[in-house]
Design an enzyme around this catalytic site. Structure first.
Site, PDB file in Angstrom:
ATOM      1  N   ASP A 198      46.657 -32.962 -33.990  1.00 40.58           N
ATOM      2  CA  ASP A 198      46.321 -34.326 -33.546  1.00 40.58           C
ATOM      3  C   ASP A 198      44.817 -34.548 -33.520  1.00 40.58           C
ATOM      4  O   ASP A 198      44.129 -34.024 -32.655  1.00 40.58           O
ATOM      5  CB  ASP A 198      46.841 -34.538 -32.118  1.00 40.58           C
ATOM      6  N   ASP A 240      57.238 -38.549 -32.688  1.00 45.36           N
ATOM      7  CA  ASP A 240      56.174 -37.791 -32.051  1.00 45.36           C
ATOM      8  C   ASP A 240      55.941 -38.309 -30.635  1.00 45.36           C
ATOM      9  O   ASP A 240      55.599 -39.454 -30.424  1.00 45.36           O
ATOM     10  CB  ASP A 240      54.902 -37.996 -32.894  1.00 45.36           C
TER      11      ASP A 240
HETATM   12  C1  DX5 Z   1      50.038 -37.938 -28.812  1.00 48.16           C
HETATM   13  C2  DX5 Z   1      50.195 -36.962 -29.977  1.00 48.16           C
HETATM   14  C3  DX5 Z   1      51.440 -36.137 -29.875  1.00 48.16           C
HETATM   15  C4  DX5 Z   1      51.493 -35.293 -28.623  1.00 48.16           C
HETATM   16  C5  DX5 Z   1      52.894 -34.788 -28.407  1.00 48.16           C
HETATM   17  O1  DX5 Z   1      49.148 -38.959 -29.159  1.00 48.16           O
HETATM   18  O2  DX5 Z   1      50.243 -37.650 -31.206  1.00 48.16           O
HETATM   19  O3  DX5 Z   1      51.539 -35.297 -31.016  1.00 48.16           O
HETATM   20  O4  DX5 Z   1      50.610 -34.208 -28.757  1.00 48.16           O
HETATM   21  O5  DX5 Z   1      52.892 -34.087 -27.209  1.00 48.16           O
HETATM   22  P1  DX5 Z   1      54.224 -33.976 -26.312  1.00 48.16           P
HETATM   23  O6  DX5 Z   1      55.262 -33.324 -27.199  1.00 48.16           O
HETATM   24  O7  DX5 Z   1      53.811 -33.105 -25.167  1.00 48.16           O
HETATM   25  O8  DX5 Z   1      54.607 -35.359 -25.911  1.00 48.16           O
HETATM   26 ZN    ZN Z   2      50.635 -36.436 -33.016  1.00 46.78          ZN
END
Ligand code: DX5
Ligand code: ZN
Length: 218
Positions: A34, A174
């Site tokens: 990310d 996601d």
């Molecule tokens: C948020 C990111 C995601 C996040 C997912 O903006 O794009 O990829 O890291 O994290 P979890 O699985 O903990 O929600």
């Molecule tokens: Zn992400």
């Protein structure tokens, strides 16, 4: 085909290389990276040099998620850093067509992503030029948030459109993915699952990845 893409945002950054190896050994398909610029989303994460530093540690597919205002300007840096799939936001300041072309020129695969407030139809013109459509299931910018169930109608609509166009496009969901929500997202039509907290905070990452894969077999 179901793919699990652990998001390093939830990892121990002090040992990112080892965490990448741990995910590969735990059966992940992709590594979700990310990139946040603190402008397109209200958070700053890391840039191309960090990605380059772990590229030779693992054979995982680098699934780079650009949450930045001008992806067209930076896609070359991420391609050089070892990105395999570069996903950028339709809501960014860059032209989607030009960014997709540039990603392809650089030898990477292109993904296009939309924030919760963007309607599914917005990605339809690009469905035959990308390998993956990314649908946020949380408000962008932070890990550890709760899954927004209502957003799965978007996944449903995009999956129907892909079927109608006869395309072979992955749909990535996601945010807030765990055993329960992976099943919900899969039923809506998703087949690529980004999981940060659920995997990195799990007692046993391999077990969790296996469970997510099982739950996604709908
Ligand atoms: C948020 C990111 C995601 C996040 C997912 O903006 O794009 O990829 O890291 O994290 P979890 O699985 O903990 O929600
Ligand atoms: Zn992400």
């Amino acid at each position: 085909m179901i793919k699990i893409s652990p998001s390093v945002l939830a990892s121990d950054f002090s040992k990112l290389g080892e965490e990448a190896v741990r995910m590969e050994k735990s059966g992940a398909d992709y590594l979700h990276l990310d990139v946040m610029d603190g402008h397109f989303v209200p958070n700053i994460s890391f840039g191309a040099p960090v990605i380059a530093s772990i590229r030779n540690k693992t054979n995982l597919v680098f699934d780079v998620h650009l949450m930045i205002s001008d992806p067209l300007k930076y896609v070359e840096d991420f391609a050089k850093a070892g990105a395999d799939i570069i996903t950028f936001h339709l809501e960014s300041d860059s032209s989607a067509d030009e960014t997709i072309d540039k990603i392809h020129e650089l030898g990477c695969k292109a993904g296009i992503s939309i924030k919760p407030g963007t309607p599914p139809e917005a990605v339809y013109p690009y469905l035959l030029s990308v390998v993956m459509v990314f649908v946020f299931s949380v408000v962008s910018g932070f890990g550890g948030q709760s899954f927004l169930f209502f957003l799965m109608t978007k996944v449903n609509k995009i999956r129907d459109q892909i079927k109608m166009m006869g395309g072979e496009v992955d749909i990535q969901v996601d945010g807030g993915i765990n055993e329960e929500t992976a099943e919900v997202a899969a039923r809506a039509g998703a087949n690529v699952f980004v999981a940060g907290s659920a995997v990195f905070k799990a007692e046993n990452a391999a077990e969790m990845i296996k469970k997510l894969r099982e739950k996604a077999k709908v």
